[in-house]
Design a protein around this motif. Structure first.
Motif, PDB file in Angstrom:
ATOM      1  N   LEU A 155       5.636   8.279   3.939  1.00 20.65           N
ATOM      2  CA  LEU A 155       4.216   8.626   3.939  1.00 20.65           C
ATOM      3  C   LEU A 155       3.340   7.382   3.987  1.00 20.65           C
ATOM      4  O   LEU A 155       2.358   7.332   4.735  1.00 20.65           O
ATOM      5  CB  LEU A 155       3.877   9.469   2.711  1.00 20.65           C
ATOM      6  CG  LEU A 155       4.481  10.874   2.676  1.00 20.65           C
ATOM      7  CD1 LEU A 155       4.017  11.623   1.425  1.00 20.65           C
ATOM      8  CD2 LEU A 155       4.125  11.668   3.919  1.00 20.65           C
ATOM      9  N   ARG A 156       3.689   6.371   3.218  1.00 22.16           N
ATOM     10  CA  ARG A 156       2.873   5.148   3.254  1.00 22.16           C
ATOM     11  C   ARG A 156       2.998   4.453   4.602  1.00 22.16           C
ATOM     12  O   ARG A 156       2.026   3.917   5.132  1.00 22.16           O
ATOM     13  CB  ARG A 156       3.270   4.214   2.112  1.00 22.16           C
ATOM     14  CG  ARG A 156       2.377   2.982   2.054  1.00 22.16           C
ATOM     15  CD  ARG A 156       2.427   2.261   0.737  1.00 22.16           C
ATOM     16  NE  ARG A 156       1.603   2.890  -0.281  1.00 22.16           N
ATOM     17  CZ  ARG A 156       1.272   2.299  -1.441  1.00 22.16           C
ATOM     18  NH1 ARG A 156       1.710   1.065  -1.705  1.00 22.16           N
ATOM     19  NH2 ARG A 156       0.526   2.923  -2.326  1.00 22.16           N
ATOM     20  N   GLN A 157       4.170   4.469   5.161  1.00 21.91           N
ATOM     21  CA  GLN A 157       4.372   3.856   6.472  1.00 21.91           C
ATOM     22  C   GLN A 157       3.485   4.505   7.530  1.00 21.91           C
ATOM     23  O   GLN A 157       2.995   3.835   8.448  1.00 21.91           O
ATOM     24  CB  GLN A 157       5.849   3.993   6.886  1.00 21.91           C
ATOM     25  CG  GLN A 157       6.178   3.408   8.245  1.00 21.91           C
ATOM     26  CD  GLN A 157       7.593   3.722   8.667  1.00 21.91           C
ATOM     27  OE1 GLN A 157       8.439   4.090   7.852  1.00 21.91           O
ATOM     28  NE2 GLN A 157       7.872   3.587   9.945  1.00 21.91           N
ATOM     29  N   HIS A 158       3.241   5.786   7.373  1.00 19.91           N
ATOM     30  CA  HIS A 158       2.439   6.522   8.364  1.00 19.91           C
ATOM     31  C   HIS A 158       0.986   6.706   7.945  1.00 19.91           C
ATOM     32  O   HIS A 158       0.274   7.543   8.490  1.00 19.91           O
ATOM     33  CB  HIS A 158       3.085   7.872   8.653  1.00 19.91           C
ATOM     34  CG  HIS A 158       4.312   7.768   9.503  1.00 19.91           C
ATOM     35  ND1 HIS A 158       4.274   7.780  10.873  1.00 19.91           N
ATOM     36  CD2 HIS A 158       5.622   7.604   9.162  1.00 19.91           C
ATOM     37  CE1 HIS A 158       5.498   7.647  11.359  1.00 19.91           C
ATOM     38  NE2 HIS A 158       6.338   7.540  10.337  1.00 19.91           N
ATOM     39  N   GLY A 159       0.537   5.902   6.969  1.00 16.81           N
ATOM     40  CA  GLY A 159      -0.877   5.855   6.662  1.00 16.81           C
ATOM     41  C   GLY A 159      -1.384   6.838   5.634  1.00 16.81           C
ATOM     42  O   GLY A 159      -2.599   6.990   5.477  1.00 16.81           O
ATOM     43  N   TYR A 160      -0.497   7.505   4.914  1.00 25.95           N
ATOM     44  CA  TYR A 160      -0.934   8.421   3.861  1.00 25.95           C
ATOM     45  C   TYR A 160      -1.138   7.660   2.552  1.00 25.95           C
ATOM     46  O   TYR A 160      -0.335   6.805   2.182  1.00 25.95           O
ATOM     47  CB  TYR A 160       0.094   9.537   3.662  1.00 25.95           C
ATOM     48  CG  TYR A 160       0.111  10.546   4.791  1.00 25.95           C
ATOM     49  CD1 TYR A 160      -0.746  11.632   4.782  1.00 25.95           C
ATOM     50  CD2 TYR A 160       0.967  10.382   5.873  1.00 25.95           C
ATOM     51  CE1 TYR A 160      -0.742  12.561   5.821  1.00 25.95           C
ATOM     52  CE2 TYR A 160       0.984  11.294   6.925  1.00 25.95           C
ATOM     53  CZ  TYR A 160       0.125  12.385   6.888  1.00 25.95           C
ATOM     54  OH  TYR A 160       0.131  13.282   7.929  1.00 25.95           O
ATOM     55  N   ASP A 161      -2.192   8.016   1.862  1.00 29.95           N
ATOM     56  CA  ASP A 161      -2.555   7.317   0.626  1.00 29.95           C
ATOM     57  C   ASP A 161      -1.738   7.869  -0.541  1.00 29.95           C
ATOM     58  O   ASP A 161      -2.236   8.603  -1.394  1.00 29.95           O
ATOM     59  CB  ASP A 161      -4.051   7.486   0.360  1.00 29.95           C
ATOM     60  CG  ASP A 161      -4.525   6.640  -0.812  1.00 29.95           C
ATOM     61  OD1 ASP A 161      -3.798   5.697  -1.184  1.00 29.95           O
ATOM     62  OD2 ASP A 161      -5.610   6.924  -1.343  1.00 29.95           O
ATOM     63  N   VAL A 162      -0.470   7.501  -0.577  1.00 28.15           N
ATOM     64  CA  VAL A 162       0.427   7.968  -1.631  1.00 28.15           C
ATOM     65  C   VAL A 162       0.487   6.913  -2.730  1.00 28.15           C
ATOM     66  O   VAL A 162       0.579   5.714  -2.454  1.00 28.15           O
ATOM     67  CB  VAL A 162       1.836   8.284  -1.070  1.00 28.15           C
ATOM     68  CG1 VAL A 162       2.406   7.092  -0.333  1.00 28.15           C
ATOM     69  CG2 VAL A 162       2.775   8.731  -2.158  1.00 28.15           C
ATOM     70  N   LYS A 536      -1.512  -3.629   3.190  1.00 32.53           N
ATOM     71  CA  LYS A 536      -2.829  -3.078   2.895  1.00 32.53           C
ATOM     72  C   LYS A 536      -3.714  -3.040   4.135  1.00 32.53           C
ATOM     73  O   LYS A 536      -4.535  -2.121   4.308  1.00 32.53           O
ATOM     74  CB  LYS A 536      -3.499  -3.900   1.792  1.00 32.53           C
ATOM     75  CG  LYS A 536      -4.812  -3.317   1.274  1.00 32.53           C
ATOM     76  CD  LYS A 536      -4.589  -2.004   0.535  1.00 32.53           C
ATOM     77  CE  LYS A 536      -5.857  -1.500  -0.102  1.00 32.53           C
ATOM     78  NZ  LYS A 536      -5.658  -0.204  -0.808  1.00 32.53           N
ATOM     79  N   GLU A 537      -3.562  -4.039   5.014  1.00 30.09           N
ATOM     80  CA  GLU A 537      -4.376  -4.103   6.226  1.00 30.09           C
ATOM     81  C   GLU A 537      -4.197  -2.867   7.105  1.00 30.09           C
ATOM     82  O   GLU A 537      -5.101  -2.486   7.844  1.00 30.09           O
ATOM     83  CB  GLU A 537      -4.034  -5.353   7.043  1.00 30.09           C
ATOM     84  CG  GLU A 537      -4.640  -6.636   6.523  1.00 30.09           C
ATOM     85  CD  GLU A 537      -6.158  -6.639   6.570  1.00 30.09           C
ATOM     86  OE1 GLU A 537      -6.731  -6.045   7.512  1.00 30.09           O
ATOM     87  OE2 GLU A 537      -6.772  -7.227   5.672  1.00 30.09           O
ATOM     88  N   GLN A 538      -3.026  -2.236   7.008  1.00 27.52           N
ATOM     89  CA  GLN A 538      -2.786  -1.046   7.811  1.00 27.52           C
ATOM     90  C   GLN A 538      -3.671   0.119   7.366  1.00 27.52           C
ATOM     91  O   GLN A 538      -3.853   1.089   8.100  1.00 27.52           O
ATOM     92  CB  GLN A 538      -1.307  -0.648   7.736  1.00 27.52           C
ATOM     93  CG  GLN A 538      -0.316  -1.766   8.022  1.00 27.52           C
ATOM     94  CD  GLN A 538      -0.565  -2.482   9.335  1.00 27.52           C
ATOM     95  OE1 GLN A 538      -0.645  -1.851  10.384  1.00 27.52           O
ATOM     96  NE2 GLN A 538      -0.679  -3.807   9.292  1.00 27.52           N
ATOM     97  N   PHE A 539      -4.202   0.036   6.136  1.00 27.90           N
ATOM     98  CA  PHE A 539      -5.022   1.104   5.578  1.00 27.90           C
ATOM     99  C   PHE A 539      -6.524   0.794   5.621  1.00 27.90           C
ATOM    100  O   PHE A 539      -7.333   1.649   5.309  1.00 27.90           O
ATOM    101  CB  PHE A 539      -4.618   1.378   4.122  1.00 27.90           C
ATOM    102  CG  PHE A 539      -3.293   2.071   3.988  1.00 27.90           C
ATOM    103  CD1 PHE A 539      -3.229   3.427   3.742  1.00 27.90           C
ATOM    104  CD2 PHE A 539      -2.110   1.368   4.118  1.00 27.90           C
ATOM    105  CE1 PHE A 539      -2.016   4.078   3.619  1.00 27.90           C
ATOM    106  CE2 PHE A 539      -0.877   2.003   4.006  1.00 27.90           C
ATOM    107  CZ  PHE A 539      -0.828   3.368   3.764  1.00 27.90           C
ATOM    108  N   ILE A 540      -6.860  -0.427   5.966  1.00 26.33           N
ATOM    109  CA  ILE A 540      -8.263  -0.847   5.980  1.00 26.33           C
ATOM    110  C   ILE A 540      -8.852  -0.622   7.362  1.00 26.33           C
ATOM    111  O   ILE A 540      -8.236  -0.975   8.378  1.00 26.33           O
ATOM    112  CB  ILE A 540      -8.384  -2.339   5.583  1.00 26.33           C
ATOM    113  CG1 ILE A 540      -7.874  -2.548   4.148  1.00 26.33           C
ATOM    114  CG2 ILE A 540      -9.816  -2.812   5.713  1.00 26.33           C
ATOM    115  CD1 ILE A 540      -7.816  -3.996   3.726  1.00 26.33           C
ATOM    116  N   ASP A 541     -10.035  -0.035   7.407  1.00 26.07           N
ATOM    117  CA  ASP A 541     -10.700   0.175   8.692  1.00 26.07           C
ATOM    118  C   ASP A 541     -10.956  -1.168   9.365  1.00 26.07           C
ATOM    119  O   ASP A 541     -11.431  -2.119   8.732  1.00 26.07           O
ATOM    120  CB  ASP A 541     -12.030   0.910   8.494  1.00 26.07           C
ATOM    121  CG  ASP A 541     -11.834   2.373   8.138  1.00 26.07           C
ATOM    122  OD1 ASP A 541     -10.759   2.907   8.452  1.00 26.07           O
ATOM    123  OD2 ASP A 541     -12.752   2.964   7.542  1.00 26.07           O
TER     124      ASP A 541
END
Length: 593
Positions: A155-162, A536-541
């Protein structure tokens, strides 16, 4: 394309006519012939009293690369693979599967087998369904450590905020992980892999990594009775999945998966054929690149420099293996080949006066500066000038964007960083650790690679992204830091032997008075922290597409693999040679279950 093309003397000429707008480029964006140069002077460079080194000749000769022939791209195999992909797609989409978690294990297998790029939509739909059902059921705990850890990782790998709190139920009253978990090798292995998806400040994941690593090492030491499991644990401890080059992991996992009693024959056959068909594309690409490399004459004329075309192609393929990214692969192969050659000019052969001239010539990007350069540098300058100008032209035709200022700035910054290192070397100076790293994350060339990758990707180029590119966004700096520190681990011995003392290990030891062992541990910790920032950069706009973010993280993965046991670029060992052979040269044997 060889360098020996006609000289275009007019400094202002039409590059692009869209029908509505005609674009003119003011400046020397042209190809320049090398035929007028006295190349015989270049062959005499080794008679001068200069530094030299003894790189091993390339294992991958022009004749060998041109002889490569992979027959898996024929029509028959394409038809078989198309059918197998549809079968895999049906398996993913089958909603009659009662066990949700079984779908996550299926997705993990598909990813590690190297098939996921065909099924991105289906995988996202399945994960979304999984998350939606989990929320509706109000699930807060998991039946096993393996289930929780694999869920977290995917889930984290695919961008889910787990949240890392998913692991709280596996901790005891004292705050540590429960001791009985150490007997669950599968769960511990999954926990260890999941911990590498952590962010800064996620202490539960830090504890999980330490806990799992300690006990997995003990299992290996005690020689696990299950040989397949022992192989998987050893593989993970050497390098986690998240830090591995995806296509190399696929090559290893196809073989490992095939040993399982419960292996799905459809998945296995699809993975084997897909790997071999992609390899056929890579072989065509590397054959074209070997013709380009031979045409430049750089390896033949500048005998002090590395002849590493295949290793450069490995760089490009590591950032983008997918068949549709052929132009990106080939462009990055050219860029990294030029980086290697010019790096050797600065590290080994050039005098400081010459290096100043070359840096200035690239900064000015003016063909008239050619007359100021010594003969051997003219070849380097023209190779760089023609190659970059070709890419600028292609970007202008494809996107209507003038990429020249961005590319030349990246090259100028790189050469200024090279020059600073040359000054340290010639002056026998050792900078502070911070001073070294400020220069070295640029000199490692990651930014040049990623800036070119941005314009070579088939995606929409935006003003916001160009501004972030110009300001050296974190996506350029973070993988470059990993690249630099891993590079120093692998190449420090060879660099010291030729008089280059400025590397992260030496600077840190000198500044702190610590041992090499302590310095290595400190720098490993820095690499770990940088990976957390990358995660973290993968989750930041940001203005960058997911495709570009993937290239940035793949640069970090390339660094981990290439310098794991030495310098896989300058002095490839047997391990690195075998990786290239298994990925690009030798097809996967087809085996029935």
């Amino acid at each position: 394309m060889a360098l020996l093309n006609s000289f275009v003397p007019n400094p202002s000429f039409v590059l692009y006519n869209s029908g509505k707008h005609t674009k003119h480029f003011q400046g020397p964006l042209c190809r320049y012939s090398t035929s007028h140069l006295r190349c015989s002077a270049v062959t005499e460079v080794t008679t001068d009293r200069r530094n030299t080194t003894h790189y091993e000749p390339t294992l991958w000769t022009y004749e060998f690369l041109q002889s490569l022939k992979n027959d898996y791209a024929d029509v028959k195999n394409k038809d078989i693979v198309t059918k197998l992909r549809e079968d895999v797609r049906r398996i993913i989409k089958d909603e009659n599967e009662a066990e949700l978690f079984t779908k996550l294990e299926l997705i993990d297998d598909i990813q590690r087998l190297g098939l996921s790029y065909h099924f991105e939509k289906e995988i996202q739909e399945t994960l979304h369904r999984f998350v939606s059902l989990e929320k509706s059921f109000g699930t807060t705990s998991y039946r096993s450590l393996h289930e929780a850890a694999l869920t977290f990782r995917l889930l984290r790998q695919h961008g889910y905020d787990v949240s890392q709190d998913i692991f709280e139920s596996f901790k005891d009253d004292k705050g540590g992980f429960k001791s009985h978990l150490t007997k669950d090798v599968k769960g511990m292995l999954s926990l260890y892999e999941a911990s590498f998806l952590g962010f800064e400040g996620e202490h539960i994941l830090d504890e999980a990594k330490s806990f799992a690593r300690t006990h997995l090492k003990q299992q290996v030491k005690e020689n696990l009775s299950n040989k397949t499991q022992l192989e998987e644990v050893s593989h993970s401890l050497e390098l986690p999945i998240h830090h591995r080059i995806p296509r190399l992991e696929a090559r290893w996992y196809i073989e490992a998966y095939g040993k399982r009693d419960n292996a799905n024959p459809v998945l296995l056959e699809a993975a084997q054929l897909d790997f071999n068909m992609v390899q056929s594309v890579l072989q065509r690409d590397v054959q074209e690149m070997s013709r380009w490399w031979k045409g430049t004459g750089l390896a033949a004329k500048l005998t002090f420099s590395r002849d590493r075309l295949m290793e450069s192609f490995f760089w490009g393929s590591s950032l983008a293996f997918e068949p549709q990214f052929s132009n990106l692969r080939k462009g990055l192969t050219k860029v990294t080949s030029l980086i290697n050659t010019i790096d050797d000019v600065y590290d080994i052969y050039g005098t400081l006066d010459e290096l100043e001239l070359f840096t200035s010539a690239v900064e000015r990007w003016d063909i008239k500066t050619l007359e100021t350069l010594p003969e051997y540098m003219k070849i380097c300058f023209l190779a760089l000038y023609n190659t970059v100008n070709d890419m600028v032209y292609d970007a202008l035709i494809e996107h209507g964007i003038d990429a020249l200022p961005y590319l030349t700035t990246a090259w100028t910054d790189l050469l200024k960083a090279f020059l600073q290192e040359a000054k340290w070397q010639h002056g026998k100076q050792l900078p502070s650790f911070d001073g070294y790293l400020k220069n070295a994350w640029v000199s490692v060339s990651g930014t040049v690679i990623l800036v070119h990758a941005y314009f070579l990707l088939n995606h929409k180029i935006t003003k916001e992204a160009l501004e972030s590119l110009q300001n050296r966004h974190h996506l350029f700096r973070l993988p470059s830091i990993i690249f630099r520190l891993r590079n120093d681990f692998g190449s420090s011995k060879a660099e010291l032997e030729r008089g280059e003392e400025a590397n992260s290990l030496m600077c840190y030891m000198r500044e702190t008075g610590t041992t090499e062992e302590y310095a290595r541990e400190h720098i490993r910790s820095m690499i770990d922290e940088t990976w957390k920032k990358m995660n973290k950069e993968q989750f930041i706009d940001s203005p960058f597409t997911k495709s570009f973010k993937d290239r940035a993280i793949n640069l970090g993965r390339f660094s981990e693999c290439t310098y794991l046991t030495g310098d896989g670029n300058s002095a490839p060992d047997k391990r690195h040679q075998n990786e290239i052979r298994s990925w690009i040269v030798e097809p996967v044997p087809l085996r029935n279950i």
